[in-house]
Write a protein that holds these residues in place. Sequence first.
Motif, PDB file in Angstrom:
ATOM      1  N   THR A 154      34.094  45.269  47.091  1.00  0.00           N
ATOM      2  CA  THR A 154      34.114  43.810  46.975  1.00  0.00           C
ATOM      3  C   THR A 154      34.420  43.379  45.539  1.00  0.00           C
ATOM      4  N   TYR A 155      35.248  42.333  45.444  1.00  0.00           N
ATOM      5  CA  TYR A 155      35.641  41.747  44.157  1.00  0.00           C
ATOM      6  C   TYR A 155      35.557  40.230  44.280  1.00  0.00           C
ATOM      7  N   TRP A 156      35.178  39.579  43.184  1.00  0.00           N
ATOM      8  CA  TRP A 156      35.147  38.119  43.116  1.00  0.00           C
ATOM      9  C   TRP A 156      35.923  37.679  41.881  1.00  0.00           C
ATOM     10  N   THR A 157      36.669  36.593  42.001  1.00  0.00           N
ATOM     11  CA  THR A 157      37.328  35.999  40.844  1.00  0.00           C
ATOM     12  C   THR A 157      36.850  34.558  40.696  1.00  0.00           C
ATOM     13  N   LEU A 158      36.880  34.087  39.479  1.00  0.00           N
ATOM     14  CA  LEU A 158      36.503  32.705  39.177  1.00  0.00           C
ATOM     15  C   LEU A 158      37.377  32.253  38.024  1.00  0.00           C
ATOM     16  N   SER A 159      38.090  31.156  38.211  1.00  0.00           N
ATOM     17  CA  SER A 159      38.994  30.684  37.162  1.00  0.00           C
ATOM     18  C   SER A 159      39.066  29.162  37.157  1.00  0.00           C
ATOM     19  N   ALA A 160      39.480  28.634  36.023  1.00  0.00           N
ATOM     20  CA  ALA A 160      39.640  27.190  35.846  1.00  0.00           C
ATOM     21  C   ALA A 160      41.048  26.928  35.335  1.00  0.00           C
ATOM     22  N   TRP A 161      41.668  25.867  35.882  1.00  0.00           N
ATOM     23  CA  TRP A 161      43.085  25.611  35.635  1.00  0.00           C
ATOM     24  C   TRP A 161      43.339  24.144  35.313  1.00  0.00           C
ATOM     25  N   GLU A 162      44.410  23.929  34.595  1.00  0.00           N
ATOM     26  CA  GLU A 162      44.864  22.593  34.252  1.00  0.00           C
ATOM     27  C   GLU A 162      45.208  21.790  35.506  1.00  0.00           C
ATOM     28  N   SER A 163      45.774  22.465  36.506  1.00  0.00           N
ATOM     29  CA  SER A 163      46.218  21.779  37.717  1.00  0.00           C
ATOM     30  C   SER A 163      46.388  22.799  38.839  1.00  0.00           C
TER      31      SER A 163
ATOM     32  N   ALA B 170      37.836  29.969  43.144  1.00  0.00           N
ATOM     33  CA  ALA B 170      36.986  31.144  43.294  1.00  0.00           C
ATOM     34  C   ALA B 170      37.450  31.922  44.518  1.00  0.00           C
ATOM     35  N   SER B 171      37.336  33.230  44.444  1.00  0.00           N
ATOM     36  CA  SER B 171      37.742  34.069  45.570  1.00  0.00           C
ATOM     37  C   SER B 171      36.778  35.233  45.730  1.00  0.00           C
ATOM     38  N   ARG B 172      36.753  35.729  46.952  1.00  0.00           N
ATOM     39  CA  ARG B 172      35.994  36.931  47.272  1.00  0.00           C
ATOM     40  C   ARG B 172      36.896  37.810  48.133  1.00  0.00           C
ATOM     41  N   PHE B 173      37.035  39.079  47.739  1.00  0.00           N
ATOM     42  CA  PHE B 173      37.857  40.030  48.473  1.00  0.00           C
ATOM     43  C   PHE B 173      37.008  41.226  48.865  1.00  0.00           C
ATOM     44  N   GLU B 174      37.141  41.639  50.101  1.00  0.00           N
ATOM     45  CA  GLU B 174      36.520  42.876  50.551  1.00  0.00           C
ATOM     46  C   GLU B 174      37.617  43.752  51.138  1.00  0.00           C
TER      47      GLU B 174
ATOM     48  N   ARG C   5      42.391  51.023  44.645  1.00  0.00           N
ATOM     49  CA  ARG C   5      43.736  50.492  44.366  1.00  0.00           C
ATOM     50  C   ARG C   5      43.629  49.113  43.717  1.00  0.00           C
ATOM     51  N   PHE C   6      42.711  48.278  44.224  1.00  0.00           N
ATOM     52  CA  PHE C   6      42.468  46.958  43.645  1.00  0.00           C
ATOM     53  C   PHE C   6      42.045  47.120  42.185  1.00  0.00           C
ATOM     54  N   LEU C   7      41.103  48.022  41.951  1.00  0.00           N
ATOM     55  CA  LEU C   7      40.578  48.243  40.604  1.00  0.00           C
ATOM     56  C   LEU C   7      41.671  48.689  39.635  1.00  0.00           C
ATOM     57  N   VAL C   8      42.536  49.577  40.075  1.00  0.00           N
ATOM     58  CA  VAL C   8      43.612  50.093  39.222  1.00  0.00           C
ATOM     59  C   VAL C   8      44.592  48.989  38.844  1.00  0.00           C
ATOM     60  N   ARG C   9      44.795  48.040  39.730  1.00  0.00           N
ATOM     61  CA  ARG C   9      45.760  46.955  39.469  1.00  0.00           C
ATOM     62  C   ARG C   9      45.154  45.776  38.707  1.00  0.00           C
TER      63      ARG C   9
END
Length: 127
Positions: free
Chosen positions: A67-76, A23-27, A36-40
């Motif tokens: 502000t943006y947040w990501t949440l992801s799940a991974w094999e490793s 999980a991440s949070r970016f400001e 710029r974040f949104l466009v990419r």
Amino acid sequence: MPTLPWITPNPPPRAAADVHVFASRFETRTLWGALRFLVRTPGVWRQVSRAPGAYGATLKARPFRRTYWTLSAWESPQALKAFARSGAHGPTADGLAAQMRDAKFVTWTTSVDSLPVDWDEALKRLE
């Protein structure tokens, strides 16, 4: 921009598998940086939707709050690192680094039965 729904690029191979959650949070420093974040975002979102080892991902975006947040799940952890260093993500992260005011990252392990990961859990861990 509303929260993007949880996608499942690759179903986990077995019910008892451990999953590595990120999980991440970016400001951003400025509204321009947030835009710029949104466009990419679409390029990185396409990348994660095809990423080897990605079991799921979602994104919250509040560009006018910068502000943006990501949440992801991974094999490793290795699958996550490979994603982060390749495709659209690598150059996007490098290109936006100067725009960031604050960034926070957390990882943890959970069971495949916990997917999709709950935003409340991720936000609590990011506090």
